[in-house]
Design a protein around this motif. Structure first.
Motif, short mmCIF file in Angstrom:
data_model
loop_
_atom_site.label_atom_id
_atom_site.label_comp_id
_atom_site.label_asym_id
_atom_site.label_seq_id
_atom_site.Cartn_x
_atom_site.Cartn_y
_atom_site.Cartn_z
N LYS A 88 0.83 -1.20 0.02
CA LYS A 88 0.13 0.17 -0.06
C LYS A 88 0.84 1.26 -0.22
O LYS A 88 0.53 2.05 -0.82
N LYS A 89 1.88 1.14 0.75
CA LYS A 89 3.04 2.55 0.76
C LYS A 89 3.54 2.50 -0.58
O LYS A 89 3.45 3.89 -1.02
N GLU A 90 4.01 1.38 -1.36
CA GLU A 90 4.53 1.57 -2.49
C GLU A 90 3.40 2.20 -3.69
O GLU A 90 3.73 2.99 -4.44
N VAL A 91 2.18 1.80 -3.59
CA VAL A 91 1.16 2.39 -4.41
C VAL A 91 0.92 3.72 -4.22
O VAL A 91 0.73 4.57 -4.99
N MET A 92 0.93 4.20 -2.85
CA MET A 92 0.67 5.61 -2.53
C MET A 92 1.91 6.52 -2.93
O MET A 92 1.61 7.60 -3.53
N VAL A 96 1.77 9.56 -5.70
CA VAL A 96 2.36 10.98 -5.57
C VAL A 96 3.35 11.27 -6.60
O VAL A 96 3.37 12.37 -6.98
N LYS A 97 4.28 10.28 -6.90
CA LYS A 97 4.92 10.72 -8.10
C LYS A 97 4.11 11.02 -9.03
O LYS A 97 4.63 12.15 -9.86
N GLU A 98 3.30 10.13 -9.49
CA GLU A 98 2.49 10.74 -10.78
C GLU A 98 1.52 11.90 -10.72
O GLU A 98 1.35 12.72 -11.68
N ALA A 99 1.16 12.36 -9.58
CA ALA A 99 0.48 13.50 -9.40
C ALA A 99 1.58 14.80 -9.45
O ALA A 99 1.08 15.48 -9.87
N LYS A 103 1.53 17.62 -12.20
CA LYS A 103 1.64 19.04 -11.79
C LYS A 103 2.86 19.81 -12.52
O LYS A 103 2.72 21.05 -12.85
N ASP A 104 3.95 19.13 -12.46
CA ASP A 104 5.15 19.69 -13.26
C ASP A 104 4.82 20.28 -14.65
O ASP A 104 5.45 21.05 -15.33
#
Length: 112
Positions: A88-92, A96-99, A103-104
């Motif tokens: 679950k941590k890896e998925v999160m 976050v990386k994708e978001a 954004k960038d």
């Protein structure tokens, strides 16, 4: 004194109610049972037969029984729980990386 006792009782009740209203993943009171129900109801008839129940739990048992000795130890259960938590941590982290990437990209695009 009665006012203070009444206020404290009210605050305690509201605090307890909010804690009970959500499970550990924030799905609300019925989130986890609903998810399990959907997974077990393999034929989609909104009923769980004994066979569906047993098949689901046998698969779960097999998943926990890492050394395939036909029994599950406390350590195997703890290990499985840790693995799920790590997944679950890896998925999160990926979310976050994708978001951040989106954004960038949005920032770097020139306005039209």
């Amino acid at each position: 004194m009665k006012k203070i006792l009444t206020i404290l009782t009210g605050v305690t009740f509201l605090s307890f109610t909010s804690l009970v209203a959500h499970d550990h993943e924030g799905h609300g009171k019925n989130g986890m049972p609903g998810d399990h129900f959907k997974k077990m109801d393999t034929n989609g008839d909104n009923k769980i037969s004994k066979e569906e129940w047993q098949k689901f739990h046998e698969g779960f048992f097999t998943e926990l029984d890492k050394d395939a000795d036909g029994s599950v130890t406390l350590e195997e259960m703890k290990s499985a729980r840790k693995e799920k938590r790590d997944e679950k941590k890896e998925v999160m982290k990926e979310k976050v990386k994708e978001a951040k990437k989106k954004k960038d990209e949005k920032k770097s695009k020139p306005s039209e």
